[in-house]
Design a protein around this motif. Structure first.
Motif, short mmCIF file in Angstrom:
data_model
loop_
_atom_site.label_atom_id
_atom_site.label_comp_id
_atom_site.label_asym_id
_atom_site.label_seq_id
_atom_site.Cartn_x
_atom_site.Cartn_y
_atom_site.Cartn_z
N UNK A 22 -10.83 -6.02 6.45
CA UNK A 22 -10.46 -7.20 5.61
C UNK A 22 -9.76 -7.97 6.72
N UNK A 23 -10.33 -9.45 6.49
CA UNK A 23 -9.79 -10.37 7.70
C UNK A 23 -9.81 -9.89 8.95
N UNK A 24 -10.98 -9.28 9.20
CA UNK A 24 -10.96 -8.83 10.61
C UNK A 24 -10.48 -7.74 11.33
N UNK A 25 -9.50 -7.13 10.50
CA UNK A 25 -9.08 -5.90 10.63
C UNK A 25 -9.12 -4.76 9.81
N UNK A 26 -8.97 -3.44 10.36
CA UNK A 26 -8.71 -2.33 9.59
C UNK A 26 -7.74 -2.03 8.84
N UNK A 27 -7.97 -1.87 7.36
CA UNK A 27 -6.89 -1.67 6.51
C UNK A 27 -7.17 -0.42 5.77
N UNK A 28 -6.05 0.19 4.79
CA UNK A 28 -6.55 0.93 3.97
C UNK A 28 -5.89 0.84 2.73
N UNK A 29 -6.38 1.32 1.46
CA UNK A 29 -6.15 1.29 0.23
C UNK A 29 -5.12 2.51 -0.23
N UNK A 30 -4.22 2.38 -1.10
CA UNK A 30 -3.67 3.48 -1.89
C UNK A 30 -3.47 3.25 -3.26
N UNK A 31 -3.96 3.78 -4.20
CA UNK A 31 -4.06 3.54 -5.62
C UNK A 31 -3.56 4.86 -6.48
N UNK A 39 -2.56 -0.48 -3.74
CA UNK A 39 -1.62 -1.15 -2.53
C UNK A 39 -2.54 -1.41 -1.44
N UNK A 40 -2.45 -2.55 -0.68
CA UNK A 40 -3.15 -2.59 0.66
C UNK A 40 -2.15 -2.50 1.79
N UNK A 41 -2.65 -1.59 2.76
CA UNK A 41 -1.81 -1.42 3.91
C UNK A 41 -2.44 -1.75 5.37
N UNK A 42 -1.86 -2.24 6.34
CA UNK A 42 -2.55 -2.31 7.56
C UNK A 42 -2.57 -0.98 8.17
N UNK A 43 -3.35 -0.75 9.42
CA UNK A 43 -3.59 0.28 10.14
C UNK A 43 -2.20 1.02 10.67
#
Length: 348
Positions: A22-31, A39-43
């Motif tokens: 997302x937005x050119x970067x790696x993130x991860x989701x936790x639900x 929630x969206x987290x950065x790496x």
């Protein structure tokens, strides 16, 4: 291994994890499994955005390939006894902190799903834990596996215009486990239920049929295909039976998978599973949600000619895990559901 743990959230009954570019970067989701946030987290494990506040009931999240942050998710699967209203939704960010959620398809009891691509065609494969339910712990109605070609443009789907699914396999009692496999560049699904572990291969063309391979006929909750011993042939590691207490490794001999090793200790309510690379080794990572509630890693020891195990964490009750590598270091995200904790582990 030296492991550093960082608690990144105390999300109630946190359950599902997924990578998101997302937005050119790696993130991860936790639900959350129950009524709580996504929630969206950065790496680095920093919380960046709240994707939604509710309804929860999230078993699976998968990014739509080639998109900037668009993903599919299950909603309203709160437990095997409360999932008649479960559905798959499409989630789209506007880039300014707002995420639009629309129904893709109502699918009662949908537990796992994925998007597989073959020859440029995207396929949605979705697994329903059961097909009906009338009372607590009612298992009289086996689950099914559904599939559909997933169009490039999903913007036209909503509550009143839903994606049409086709049943490609039924009679799947306690249809719980799902992991992705890839062989010779072709993605496939490894699906586990009471009648065994199966490998589903998408058709070469949308008009073709799915190929369904039977790996074992022993009951299993989850399974992964990994070449643990490095001989060029993948072994099958399973958690068994449904929400069970056995960790087993099968090796292919004379064209069939046969039980090679079973961890001698019982681990109640095994659930989280990952098979793949960790710190230069091929490993199985699994956690269980009752009893000691350990998070463990298994790998093949060539000198001892057997599997050995180590602990990553104790008394945490992991529901799901996600592994990634950043700047040469291995990381593991675990939703430690039983203590309402999302944790990030760094391996050095």
């Amino acid at each position: 291994m030296v492991i550093q743990k960082k608690v990144i959230s105390n999300l109630t009954k946190c359950y599902s994890i997924a990578p998101l570019f997302y937005k050119g970067e790696e993130h991860f989701l936790v639900a959350a499994e129950k009524m709580d946030k996504c929630l969206l987290f950065d790496s680095e494990g920093n919380e960046k955005e709240v994707v939604w506040e509710e309804p929860g009931g999230v078993m699976t999240m998968v990014q739509v390939p080639g998109t900037d942050g668009e993903f599919l998710a299950t909603h309203k699967f709160y437990s095997p006894n409360d999932s008649k209203e479960a559905k798959i939704v499409r989630v789209t960010p506007d880039g300014n902190g707002h995420w639009e959620v629309k129904t893709l398809v109502d699918l009662p009891f949908v537990h796992r799903f994925d998007i597989l691509t073959r020859n440029g065609v995207r396929y949605l494969i979705a697994c329903a834990l059961k097909s009906d339910h009338e009372y607590k712990d009612d298992w009289r109605f086996p689950g099914k596996v559904y599939a559909a070609v997933l169009p490039e443009d999903l913007s036209g789907y909503d509550e009143n215009h839903q994606l049409e699914l086709t049943v490609i396999r039924d009679g799947m009692l306690k249809n719980h486990g799902y992991t992705r496999d890839e062989e010779n560049g072709v993605q496939a699904a490894v699906i586990s239920c009471d009648s065994g572990v199966y490998r589903f291969v998408p058709p070469e063309t949308p008009e073709g049929e799915w190929e369904i391979q039977t790996l074992i006929t022993d009951a299993a909750s989850d399974g992964v295909l990994v070449d643990f011993d490095g001989d060029g042939e993948k072994e099958l590691a399973v958690l068994a039976p449904f929400h069970g207490d056995k960790i087993r490794f099968y090796k292919k001999q004379d064209g069939a998978y046969r039980l090679q090793y079973e961890f001698p200790e019982s681990r109640e309510f095994l659930h989280s599973i990952y098979g793949g690379d960790l710190c230069g080794k091929k490993v199985l990572i699994t956690g269980h949600r009752k009893g000691l509630r350990d998070l463990m890693v298994f790998y093949y020891d060539a000198q001892k000619e057997t599997y050995v195990s180590e602990y990553i964490d104790r008394d945490c009750g992991s529901a799901n895990v996600f592994h990634y590598v950043k700047d040469g270091k291995d990381y593991l995200v675990s939703t430690n559901r039983e203590i309402d904790e999302a944790a990030l582990y760094c391996f050095n």
